[in-house]
Design an enzyme around this catalytic site. Structure first.
Site, PDB file in Angstrom:
ATOM      1  N   HIS A 141      16.378   4.250  17.723  1.00  0.00           N
ATOM      2  CA  HIS A 141      15.588   3.061  17.994  1.00  0.00           C
ATOM      3  C   HIS A 141      16.712   1.938  18.144  1.00  0.00           C
ATOM      4  O   HIS A 141      17.681   1.823  17.848  1.00  0.00           O
ATOM      5  CB  HIS A 141      15.094   2.848  16.499  1.00  0.00           C
ATOM      6  CG  HIS A 141      14.396   1.405  16.435  1.00  0.00           C
ATOM      7  ND1 HIS A 141      13.710   0.930  17.531  1.00  0.00           N
ATOM      8  CD2 HIS A 141      14.544   0.433  15.568  1.00  0.00           C
ATOM      9  CE1 HIS A 141      12.990  -0.223  17.051  1.00  0.00           C
ATOM     10  NE2 HIS A 141      13.541  -0.477  15.850  1.00  0.00           N
TER      11      HIS A 141
ATOM     12  N   ASN B 207      14.905  -5.664  20.655  1.00  0.00           N
ATOM     13  CA  ASN B 207      14.263  -4.683  19.717  1.00  0.00           C
ATOM     14  C   ASN B 207      12.483  -4.709  20.060  1.00  0.00           C
ATOM     15  O   ASN B 207      12.038  -5.722  20.049  1.00  0.00           O
ATOM     16  CB  ASN B 207      14.336  -5.258  18.373  1.00  0.00           C
ATOM     17  CG  ASN B 207      13.608  -4.125  17.492  1.00  0.00           C
ATOM     18  OD1 ASN B 207      12.702  -3.142  17.790  1.00  0.00           O
ATOM     19  ND2 ASN B 207      14.055  -4.113  16.152  1.00  0.00           N
TER      20      ASN B 207
ATOM     21  N   CYS C  52       8.294   0.012  13.975  1.00  0.00           N
ATOM     22  CA  CYS C  52       9.459   0.627  15.006  1.00  0.00           C
ATOM     23  C   CYS C  52       9.385   1.873  14.900  1.00  0.00           C
ATOM     24  O   CYS C  52       9.632   2.521  15.886  1.00  0.00           O
ATOM     25  CB  CYS C  52      10.769  -0.057  14.508  1.00  0.00           C
ATOM     26  SG  CYS C  52      10.824  -1.706  14.647  1.00  0.00           S
TER      27      CYS C  52
HETATM   28  C1  LIG Z   1      20.178 -10.021  11.966  1.00  0.00           C
HETATM   29  C2  LIG Z   1      21.696  -9.782  11.684  1.00  0.00           C
HETATM   30  C3  LIG Z   1      21.949  -9.650  13.216  1.00  0.00           C
HETATM   31  C4  LIG Z   1      22.513 -10.686  11.363  1.00  0.00           C
HETATM   32  O1  LIG Z   1      24.030 -10.280  11.181  1.00  0.00           O
HETATM   33  P1  LIG Z   1      24.789 -10.597   9.837  1.00  0.00           P
HETATM   34  O2  LIG Z   1      26.130 -10.026  10.485  1.00  0.00           O
HETATM   35  O3  LIG Z   1      24.195  -9.648   8.880  1.00  0.00           O
HETATM   36  O4  LIG Z   1      24.986 -12.028   9.907  1.00  0.00           O
HETATM   37  P2  LIG Z   1      24.734 -12.649   8.369  1.00  0.00           P
HETATM   38  O5  LIG Z   1      23.255 -12.511   8.277  1.00  0.00           O
HETATM   39  O6  LIG Z   1      25.746 -12.526   7.306  1.00  0.00           O
HETATM   40  O7  LIG Z   1      25.136 -14.223   9.036  1.00  0.00           O
HETATM   41  C5  LIG Z   1      26.272 -14.628   9.257  1.00  0.00           C
HETATM   42  C6  LIG Z   1      26.349 -16.217   9.653  1.00  0.00           C
HETATM   43  O8  LIG Z   1      25.737 -16.239  10.925  1.00  0.00           O
HETATM   44  C7  LIG Z   1      24.781 -17.128  11.035  1.00  0.00           C
HETATM   45  N1  LIG Z   1      23.825 -16.777  11.801  1.00  0.00           N
HETATM   46  C8  LIG Z   1      22.569 -16.078  11.727  1.00  0.00           C
HETATM   47  N2  LIG Z   1      21.950 -16.002  12.933  1.00  0.00           N
HETATM   48  C9  LIG Z   1      22.706 -16.728  13.816  1.00  0.00           C
HETATM   49  C10 LIG Z   1      22.437 -17.020  15.398  1.00  0.00           C
HETATM   50  N3  LIG Z   1      21.623 -16.456  15.954  1.00  0.00           N
HETATM   51  N4  LIG Z   1      23.605 -17.301  15.826  1.00  0.00           N
HETATM   52  C11 LIG Z   1      24.558 -17.966  15.094  1.00  0.00           C
HETATM   53  N5  LIG Z   1      24.801 -17.881  13.939  1.00  0.00           N
HETATM   54  C12 LIG Z   1      24.098 -17.067  13.343  1.00  0.00           C
HETATM   55  C13 LIG Z   1      24.262 -17.087   9.558  1.00  0.00           C
HETATM   56  O9  LIG Z   1      23.595 -18.424   9.393  1.00  0.00           O
HETATM   57  C14 LIG Z   1      25.590 -16.797   8.766  1.00  0.00           C
HETATM   58  O10 LIG Z   1      26.176 -18.068   8.659  1.00  0.00           O
HETATM   59  P3  LIG Z   1      26.578 -18.565   7.102  1.00  0.00           P
HETATM   60  O11 LIG Z   1      27.937 -17.513   7.032  1.00  0.00           O
HETATM   61  O12 LIG Z   1      27.095 -19.930   7.484  1.00  0.00           O
HETATM   62  O13 LIG Z   1      25.507 -18.608   6.181  1.00  0.00           O
HETATM   63  C15 LIG Z   1      22.066  -8.188  11.276  1.00  0.00           C
HETATM   64  O14 LIG Z   1      21.961  -8.473   9.641  1.00  0.00           O
HETATM   65  C16 LIG Z   1      21.174  -7.270  11.610  1.00  0.00           C
HETATM   66  O15 LIG Z   1      21.069  -6.726  12.986  1.00  0.00           O
HETATM   67  N6  LIG Z   1      20.037  -6.714  10.670  1.00  0.00           N
HETATM   68  C17 LIG Z   1      19.132  -6.112  11.173  1.00  0.00           C
HETATM   69  C18 LIG Z   1      17.888  -6.352  11.763  1.00  0.00           C
HETATM   70  C19 LIG Z   1      17.210  -5.454  12.465  1.00  0.00           C
HETATM   71  O16 LIG Z   1      17.664  -4.741  13.310  1.00  0.00           O
HETATM   72  N7  LIG Z   1      15.861  -5.186  12.165  1.00  0.00           N
HETATM   73  C20 LIG Z   1      15.100  -4.465  12.621  1.00  0.00           C
HETATM   74  C21 LIG Z   1      14.999  -2.843  11.946  1.00  0.00           C
HETATM   75  S1  LIG Z   1      13.663  -2.194  12.768  1.00  0.00           S
END
Ligand SMILES: CC(C)(COP(=O)(O)OP(=O)(O)OC[C@H]1O[C@@H](n2cnc3c(N)ncnc32)[C@H](O)[C@@H]1OP(=O)(O)O)[C@@H](O)C(=O)NCCC(=O)NCCS
Length: 328
Positions: free
Chosen positions: A255, A285, A117
């Site tokens: 980004h 993204n 990215c």
């Molecule tokens: C991926 C991301 C959106 C997840 O959000 P989060 O607030 O960290 O969520 P968590 O991983 O704690 O998950 C919370 C719950 O939602 C659930 N969940 C995950 N994806 C889900 C989806 N698409 N829909 C519904 N529920 C979802 C998980 O299973 C978890 O459930 P649990 O508590 O029963 O285990 C977040 O971590 C993120 O944006 N990270 C950066 C990723 C990124 O941008 N990468 C590229 C960088 S260049």
């Protein structure tokens, strides 16, 4: 005495595939909801390329727009760089496919750049160095991605985040204009296990493997934790290298990975959101294509005018990070 050579921005362009994949569509594919995706990421929809529409095709369409905007012919390009983590093939480079698609007969060297990215910012750095050393005069730099072709559509943590698209910029040597004021880059390979795409690489060679190795693996929470401080660091470094201050920057273009990351970066930098460009809601993204497509949109919609300063800030797999201060 010869004047110092600067890097002039001649034109920009972008292209998105026609097909739209909304959060409502994803609700039919996996256990998720539009509300969850919007509140956790800010994303509402993303574009999806067709089966017979490779990354080089998106790159071509974005390049044609950038060349028209620059008012130059393809034959005037003397170097092509494509930043991508989703190439048409492992070899030849996607840049060589673009070279062919543009119908170039001038032997302009062409290569791909891999920095995920942060690829477009790495590309700006490479292009600036090539131009200001006098090695090449007119460079076509493209960020192009088709991340939807590398998704595990059963992994709801990851498949909701990514999309497809391409952006291009034409940069040229100039004695009058110097539009790329500063660049700062960084990397830390010790985080390479948190966001990766094994596809076809020699480290994951397994003739018995099914499609498992072909999809992006990510520990989203851990990526989030590193993204914010590294983007703030990159933004501060590039700003200080440019000898400008926060107040001088008209628009920050971070980004477009996730709205929460963008807001956290703005808050830590002490910048209000009206000075931050956001289009992640309609693109998802798109990795190396995010900052250039956002820049193109900011210029074409008038949010950036001639003479304005903008700062592009990126973070990605590797981990890699970087920022650049440019004058429109
Ligand atoms: C991926 C991301 C959106 C997840 O959000 P989060 O607030 O960290 O969520 P968590 O991983 O704690 O998950 C919370 C719950 O939602 C659930 N969940 C995950 N994806 C889900 C989806 N698409 N829909 C519904 N529920 C979802 C998980 O299973 C978890 O459930 P649990 O508590 O029963 O285990 C977040 O971590 C993120 O944006 N990270 C950066 C990723 C990124 O941008 N990468 C590229 C960088 S260049």
């Amino acid at each position: 005495m010869n004047k110092k050579i600067g890097t002039e921005i001649l034109g920009t362009g972008s292209y998105f595939p026609k097909k739209v994949l909304t959060n409502a569509d994803l609700e039919k594919m996996i256990d998720t909801s539009d509300e969850w995706i919007r509140t956790r990421t800010g994303i509402k929809e993303r574009r999806v390329s067709e089966k017979n529409e490779p990354t080089s095709e998106l790159a071509y369409k974005a390049s044609i727009e950038a060349l028209e905007d620059a008012g130059i012919l393809p034959e005037q390009i003397d170097l092509i760089i494509i930043a991508t983590m989703t190439p048409d093939m492992l070899v030849p480079s996607t840049a060589c496919f673009l070279h062919k698609r543009l119908g170039l007969t001038n032997s302009a060297p062409s290569f791909d750049l891999s920095a995920a990215c942060s690829g477009f910012i790495y590309g700006i750095s490479a292009a600036k160095a090539f131009i200001e050393s006098g090695l090449y005069k007119t460079i076509l730099l493209v960020g192009a991605e088709e991340l939807t072709k590398f998704m595990d559509w059963t992994d709801r943590n990851t498949c909701i985040l990514f999309g497809d698209g391409a952006g291009a910029i034409v940069l040229s040597a100039s004695e009058e204009n110097d539009n790329v004021l500063s660049v700062f880059l960084g990397a830390d390979g010790s985080y390479s296990n948190l966001l990766f795409l094994p596809a076809c690489g020699t480290a994951c060679y397994d003739p018995a493997d099914d499609m498992n190795g072909h999809t992006i693996k990510m520990q989203g929470k851990e990526v989030f934790k590193s993204a914010v401080p590294k983007m703030v660091l990159a933004a501060e470094k590039a700003l200080s290298f440019s000898k400008k201050e926060l107040k001088d920057i008209k628009l920050f273009i971070p980004h477009q990975a996730n709205m929460r990351i963008i807001e956290a970066v703005a808050k830590k930098m002490g910048v209000s959101m009206d000075r931050v460009f956001v289009n992640v809601h309609k693109t998802g993204n798109i990795s190396a294509a995010t900052t250039i497509t956002a820049l193109d949109e900011a210029i074409k919609t008038g949010r950036l005018q001639k003479g304005d300063l903008a700062e592009l800030i990126a973070f990605g797999s590797g981990f890699t990070w970087g920022a650049t201060v440019i004058r429109i």
